[in-house]
Design an enzyme around this catalytic site. Structure first.
Site, mmCIF file in Angstrom:
data_model
loop_
_atom_site.group_PDB
_atom_site.id
_atom_site.type_symbol
_atom_site.label_atom_id
_atom_site.label_comp_id
_atom_site.label_asym_id
_atom_site.label_seq_id
_atom_site.Cartn_x
_atom_site.Cartn_y
_atom_site.Cartn_z
ATOM 1 N N GLY A 150 38.698 36.265 36.577
ATOM 2 C CA GLY A 150 39.080 36.510 36.071
ATOM 3 C C GLY A 150 40.686 35.237 36.076
ATOM 4 N N GLN A 157 48.587 32.022 33.546
ATOM 5 C CA GLN A 157 48.786 31.276 35.970
ATOM 6 C C GLN A 157 48.496 29.359 35.525
ATOM 7 O OE1 GLN A 157 45.483 34.723 36.181
ATOM 8 N NE2 GLN A 157 46.219 34.382 38.078
ATOM 9 N N CYS A 168 43.740 37.565 43.556
ATOM 10 C CA CYS A 168 44.558 36.845 42.426
ATOM 11 C C CYS A 168 44.912 35.705 42.538
ATOM 12 C CB CYS A 168 46.046 37.526 42.499
ATOM 13 S SG CYS A 168 46.579 36.607 40.544
ATOM 14 N N LEU A 169 44.434 35.327 41.716
ATOM 15 C CA LEU A 169 44.118 32.993 42.353
ATOM 16 C C LEU A 169 46.048 33.006 42.476
ATOM 17 C CD1 LEU A 169 41.902 31.828 39.891
ATOM 18 C CD2 LEU A 169 41.423 32.637 42.099
ATOM 19 N N HIS A 181 43.499 43.490 35.497
ATOM 20 C CA HIS A 181 44.384 43.027 36.459
ATOM 21 C C HIS A 181 44.952 42.090 35.422
ATOM 22 C CE1 HIS A 181 44.692 40.568 39.951
ATOM 23 N NE2 HIS A 181 44.943 39.779 38.999
ATOM 24 N N GLU A 182 44.079 41.405 34.531
ATOM 25 C CA GLU A 182 44.242 39.982 33.681
ATOM 26 C C GLU A 182 45.507 40.883 32.861
ATOM 27 O OE1 GLU A 182 43.334 37.411 34.579
ATOM 28 O OE2 GLU A 182 42.305 38.312 36.309
ATOM 29 N N HIS A 223 48.971 40.883 34.165
ATOM 30 C CA HIS A 223 49.475 39.543 33.862
ATOM 31 C C HIS A 223 50.693 39.236 32.295
ATOM 32 C CE1 HIS A 223 48.398 37.830 37.419
ATOM 33 N NE2 HIS A 223 46.775 37.965 37.650
HETATM 34 CO CO CO Z 1 45.590 38.064 38.858
#
Ligand code: CO
Length: 162
Positions: free
Chosen positions: A44, A49, A88-89, A130-131, A134
């Protein structure tokens, strides 16, 4: 060129804004986001991000599907909880167990401009939450015990110095 934004970059703390138009530029953004997500082996990625403050994220969750969610709103959370180890990236190298509602119902607009409703469970439900966090400037490490968060952040910073 869009660049993956990592923790300590303040952009991640911002609240993203509603998407007004679904046009060629947005399509290009989505394609670029999928590319960056796959290159980094993520499931995701939210627009913030890559430094774009728009309410939009992409996901490709094994066995559960590939989605583009524009202006998502989580309408319903189950009382049942589940715990998954999340990463998380934007916080590379850090994993933490996060407890969240096990099922969610999300409303979103797809890339064709159609408003849809999806009831999700399993990893997909976790990924959506989670997304969606963000988009409000919230990271998964904000959802864990504060003491554990400090430990994880110390771990993260020591990795950055290597
Ligand atoms: Co993330």
């Amino acid at each position: 060129m869009l660049k993956l934004q990592t923790y300590d970059n303040k952009v991640l703390e911002n609240k993203s804004e509603e998407v007004k138009n679904i046009d060629k530029d947005l399509e290009n953004l989505v394609n670029e986001m999928f590319k960056i997500m796959y290159e980094n082996n993520g499931i995701g990625l939210a627009a913030v991000q890559v430094g774009v403050l728009k309410r939009l994220f992409v996901m490709d969750v094994p066995k559960q599907g590939r989605y583009v969610m524009i202006n998502p709103v989580i309408k319903d959370f189950s009382k049942d909880k589940s715990i998954y180890e999340e990463g998380c990236l934007s916080v590379p190298g850090i994993l933490a167990e996060v407890e969240r509602p096990a099922e969610v119902t999300v409303e979103y607009t797809d890339l064709k401009g159609k408003r849809k409703t999806l009831k999700a469970s399993g990893v997909l439900a976790t990924c959506i939450q989670h997304e969606n966090d963000h988009l409000d400037g919230v990271l998964f490490i904000d959802r864990i015990d504060p003491v554990e968060k400090l430990t994880k952040m110390r771990e993260y910073r020591s990795m950055l110095q290597v």
